[in-house]
Design a protein around this motif. Structure first.
Motif, mmCIF file in Angstrom:
data_model
loop_
_atom_site.group_PDB
_atom_site.id
_atom_site.type_symbol
_atom_site.label_atom_id
_atom_site.label_comp_id
_atom_site.label_asym_id
_atom_site.label_seq_id
_atom_site.Cartn_x
_atom_site.Cartn_y
_atom_site.Cartn_z
ATOM 1 N N ALA A 1 0.933 -2.936 -24.752
ATOM 2 C CA ALA A 1 1.108 -3.837 -23.606
ATOM 3 C C ALA A 1 0.921 -3.067 -22.305
ATOM 4 O O ALA A 1 1.367 -1.923 -22.173
ATOM 5 C CB ALA A 1 2.481 -4.491 -23.647
ATOM 6 N N ASP A 2 0.294 -3.719 -21.349
ATOM 7 C CA ASP A 2 0.050 -3.088 -20.053
ATOM 8 C C ASP A 2 1.311 -3.150 -19.195
ATOM 9 O O ASP A 2 1.823 -4.227 -18.896
ATOM 10 C CB ASP A 2 -1.111 -3.787 -19.340
ATOM 11 N N ALA A 3 1.780 -1.973 -18.787
ATOM 12 C CA ALA A 3 2.945 -1.890 -17.904
ATOM 13 C C ALA A 3 2.725 -0.803 -16.860
ATOM 14 O O ALA A 3 3.664 -0.144 -16.416
ATOM 15 C CB ALA A 3 4.206 -1.604 -18.720
ATOM 16 N N ALA A 4 1.478 -0.618 -16.471
ATOM 17 C CA ALA A 4 1.138 0.477 -15.558
ATOM 18 C C ALA A 4 1.744 0.261 -14.182
ATOM 19 O O ALA A 4 1.896 -0.869 -13.707
ATOM 20 C CB ALA A 4 -0.378 0.612 -15.446
ATOM 21 N N ASN A 5 2.065 1.364 -13.538
ATOM 22 C CA ASN A 5 2.626 1.338 -12.185
ATOM 23 C C ASN A 5 1.985 2.466 -11.382
ATOM 24 O O ASN A 5 2.633 3.441 -11.024
ATOM 25 C CB ASN A 5 4.153 1.493 -12.232
ATOM 26 N N TRP A 6 0.664 2.335 -11.107
ATOM 27 C CA TRP A 6 -0.058 3.372 -10.387
ATOM 28 C C TRP A 6 0.246 3.305 -8.901
ATOM 29 O O TRP A 6 0.316 2.228 -8.311
ATOM 30 C CB TRP A 6 -1.564 3.219 -10.602
ATOM 31 N N GLN A 7 0.395 4.464 -8.304
ATOM 32 C CA GLN A 7 0.606 4.536 -6.861
ATOM 33 C C GLN A 7 -0.742 4.441 -6.150
ATOM 34 O O GLN A 7 -1.735 5.010 -6.595
ATOM 35 C CB GLN A 7 1.294 5.849 -6.485
ATOM 36 N N LYS A 8 -0.772 3.730 -5.040
ATOM 37 C CA LYS A 8 -2.019 3.570 -4.281
ATOM 38 C C LYS A 8 -1.701 3.496 -2.798
ATOM 39 O O LYS A 8 -0.624 3.054 -2.388
ATOM 40 C CB LYS A 8 -2.770 2.323 -4.717
ATOM 41 N N ARG A 9 -2.673 3.957 -2.010
ATOM 42 C CA ARG A 9 -2.503 3.858 -0.562
ATOM 43 C C ARG A 9 -2.925 2.479 -0.087
ATOM 44 O O ARG A 9 -3.688 1.770 -0.751
ATOM 45 C CB ARG A 9 -3.319 4.938 0.154
ATOM 46 N N SER A 10 -2.437 2.083 1.055
ATOM 47 C CA SER A 10 -2.770 0.773 1.597
ATOM 48 C C SER A 10 -4.211 0.743 2.078
ATOM 49 O O SER A 10 -4.816 1.784 2.359
ATOM 50 C CB SER A 10 -1.826 0.428 2.752
ATOM 51 N N LEU A 11 -4.762 -0.443 2.169
ATOM 52 C CA LEU A 11 -6.133 -0.602 2.635
ATOM 53 C C LEU A 11 -6.236 -0.247 4.112
ATOM 54 O O LEU A 11 -5.332 -0.542 4.900
ATOM 55 C CB LEU A 11 -6.600 -2.044 2.417
ATOM 56 N N SER A 12 -7.317 0.393 4.483
ATOM 57 C CA SER A 12 -7.503 0.824 5.865
ATOM 58 C C SER A 12 -8.982 0.714 6.244
ATOM 59 O O SER A 12 -9.834 0.423 5.403
ATOM 60 C CB SER A 12 -7.016 2.260 6.054
ATOM 61 N N GLU A 13 -9.272 0.970 7.505
ATOM 62 C CA GLU A 13 -10.647 0.923 7.980
ATOM 63 C C GLU A 13 -11.425 2.108 7.413
ATOM 64 O O GLU A 13 -10.917 3.225 7.368
ATOM 65 C CB GLU A 13 -10.682 0.968 9.509
ATOM 66 N N PRO A 14 -12.653 1.899 6.950
ATOM 67 C CA PRO A 14 -13.436 3.015 6.403
ATOM 68 C C PRO A 14 -13.776 4.035 7.471
ATOM 69 O O PRO A 14 -13.972 3.696 8.641
ATOM 70 C CB PRO A 14 -14.691 2.327 5.859
ATOM 71 N N ASP A 15 -13.862 5.303 7.059
ATOM 72 C CA ASP A 15 -14.191 6.380 7.997
ATOM 73 C C ASP A 15 -15.674 6.389 8.351
ATOM 74 O O ASP A 15 -16.064 6.787 9.449
ATOM 75 C CB ASP A 15 -13.794 7.735 7.397
ATOM 76 N N THR A 16 -16.528 6.004 7.411
ATOM 77 C CA THR A 16 -17.967 5.979 7.665
ATOM 78 C C THR A 16 -18.429 4.546 7.847
ATOM 79 O O THR A 16 -17.754 3.593 7.427
ATOM 80 C CB THR A 16 -18.734 6.611 6.496
ATOM 81 N N GLN A 17 -19.597 4.377 8.459
ATOM 82 C CA GLN A 17 -20.165 3.050 8.723
ATOM 83 C C GLN A 17 -19.162 2.165 9.460
ATOM 84 O O GLN A 17 -18.952 0.997 9.118
ATOM 85 C CB GLN A 17 -20.605 2.371 7.426
ATOM 86 N N ARG A 18 -18.521 2.732 10.461
ATOM 87 C CA ARG A 18 -17.574 1.962 11.251
ATOM 88 C C ARG A 18 -18.307 0.935 12.108
ATOM 89 O O ARG A 18 -19.454 1.133 12.495
ATOM 90 C CB ARG A 18 -16.747 2.896 12.136
#
Length: 480
Positions: free
Chosen positions: A117-134
């Motif tokens: 059974a899937d019970a994953a709890n991966w840590q992730k950073r919040s969405l932000s503006e991309p550094d390239t192709q701004r």
């Protein structure tokens, strides 16, 4: 080879799984007795730190303890477990792979399969503006390192059943999730077949960087990037509707897009989000690329062979060296210093960037010129060259530019402007011979395709671009 499966003995299964992880301390085993009337020994296995223990407790452990009857593993899944992603599994390899991906595994004594059974709890950073192709106007969101988050962003923007997602796992020792995306009625079929073939042929122990996949897609070593990378979901969606194929690697905040054409590196999101720059922006960037490539070489060639082309006062003031070093060494030293400053500002801590910048500008702009080590015109030429390089650096052409610029400086020093022109012609011929997944790198210029020029040198009418289908010429591989 025969696959190793579970036995009906709980203790033997626990021993086998423990040996698979070599007694790792983060492998947790929760022993329990399941069932209400008929008790059976069982165990819940999970990896500490990457699973949601509250989810396991509420949706797996609690229902197992309240079971009144148990006919089979399938009946336990259907009648008792409320967790969504769950299946019966008997293969040891699949169980181990599931545990390393944050799933938990339930073993019940007397059954030769368990519940994964899937019970994953991966840590992730919040969405932000991309550094390239701004972009000034448009979407201000970029990809992050989680594959599921990136797929969520794309599916939110492409709400159609024609979007196809195929999953791959690459790596013999540690498997990494990779997703292949395309829109069924738009994708170039030849490109899609070739990409699938190359992904299936990737044979490595682990996949940590997308560069491995890029090398596989590029087939051979080249000076130019043949796989386009982007941190922007809107750029990715546009590529999918243009018939291109997108590859997403779990753990990386950008995607790979093929086929990749040379003109793609001069297209920016601002051109599609605003009216300004519709006709002139790409021509300006192409001109900037030529300046970044040839300006130091032209300067060296003029100071060495062609000073007589200019009036005497101009020649004496600007093209006659009164410094300690020849012009060629001035240019090479300045290119080295500017490149070192760029590397320093990228690698060092952010709070020391301003200090390094001030030291670099003071040493180059004042001390070197005042001490007559560097000619002022050399500083201006290399400064302009550096600025024009930055215009296209985010697109991915920086690596090829650094090497080719030095090559053309040497050509200009030994052979003058004639050598530079011949070298540029040979470079264009070399680029015309390249192909990205069978598509000529310089298309739609070479071979020329008038219909595709609507989004090449200038950005055409958006309604026509959106409603028209892109086509790509193909070069067949030469078979010996």
């Amino acid at each position: 080879m025969a696959k190793v499966t579970l036995s009906k003995s709980l203790h033997n299964n626990l021993k086998e799984l423990s040996e698979q992880f070599n007694g790792s301390s983060n492998l947790k085993i929760r022993n329990l007795n399941v069932g209400d009337t008929i008790k059976r020994e069982a165990a819940i296995i999970y990896m500490d730190g990457i699973t949601n223990t509250q989810n396991i407790q509420d949706n797996i452990l609690a229902p197992l303890l309240k079971m009144s009857r148990m006919d089979s593993i399938e009946s336990v899944i259907k009648d008792h477990l409320s967790i969504m992603d769950v299946k019966a599994e008997a293969l040891i390899d699949e169980i181990v792979l599931g545990l390393t991906k944050g799933k938990c595994f339930v073993i019940i004594d007397g059954y030769n399969q368990g519940i994964l059974a899937d019970a994953a709890n991966w840590q992730k950073r919040s969405l932000s503006e991309p550094d390239t192709q701004r972009t000034i106007k448009g979407r201000m969101i970029g990809f992050n390192e989680q594959l599921k988050v990136n797929l969520n962003l794309l599916q939110n923007m492409i709400q159609t059943q024609k979007l196809k997602i195929e999953s791959y796992q690459i790596g013999n020792e540690a498997k990494t999730d990779v997703a292949l995306l395309f829109i069924d009625e738009y994708v170039d079929k030849k490109v899609l077949e070739e990409v699938k073939k190359k992904l299936q042929e990737v044979d490595i122990k682990y996949l940590l960087e997308a560069r491995v996949i890029e090398d596989a897609l590029e087939e051979k070593k080249t000076l130019f990037p043949l796989v386009f990378t982007s941190e922007r979901p809107d750029v990715t969606v546009s590529a999918l509707f243009e018939g291109r194929v997108v590859i997403i690697v779990n753990g990386l905040p950008f995607v790979l897009i093929v086929p990749c054409l040379f003109i793609h590196y001069f297209q920016q999101p601002d051109e599609y989000n605003s009216k300004a720059g519709r006709f002139g922006s790409r021509i300006f960037r192409l001109f900037s690329w030529l300046l970044a490539l040839l300006l130091p070489a032209i300067y060296i060639a003029i100071t060495r062979f062609h000073t007589g082309w200019f009036p005497s006062p101009f020649d004496k003031k600007l093209l006659t060296s009164e410094t300690l070093l020849p012009f060629i060494w001035e240019v090479l030293i300045l290119l080295f210093i500017f490149h070192s400053l760029l590397e320093a500002t990228i690698r060092i801590p952010k709070n020391t960037t301003l200090l390094i910048t001030l030291i670099g500008t003071t040493v180059i702009g004042e001390t070197a010129v005042y001490a007559k080590i560097i000619h002022p015109l050399s500083l201006i030429i290399v400064g302009i060259n550096f600025l024009t390089s930055i215009h296209i650096a985010s697109g991915g052409l920086w690596g090829s530019l650094v090497l080719l610029r030095l090559v053309f400086v040497m050509i200009g020093y030994f052979f003058g402007l004639t050598g530079i022109l011949i070298g540029l012609l040979l470079l264009i011929l070399y680029m015309a011979s390249l192909k990205s997944i069978g598509v000529p790198y310089l298309s739609p210029f070479i071979p020329f395709n008038a219909r595709e020029m609507k989004d090449a040198i200038y950005r055409g009418d958006l309604r026509r671009l959106i409603n028209s289908k892109h086509t790509y010429p193909h070069k067949e591989n030469n078979k010996k």
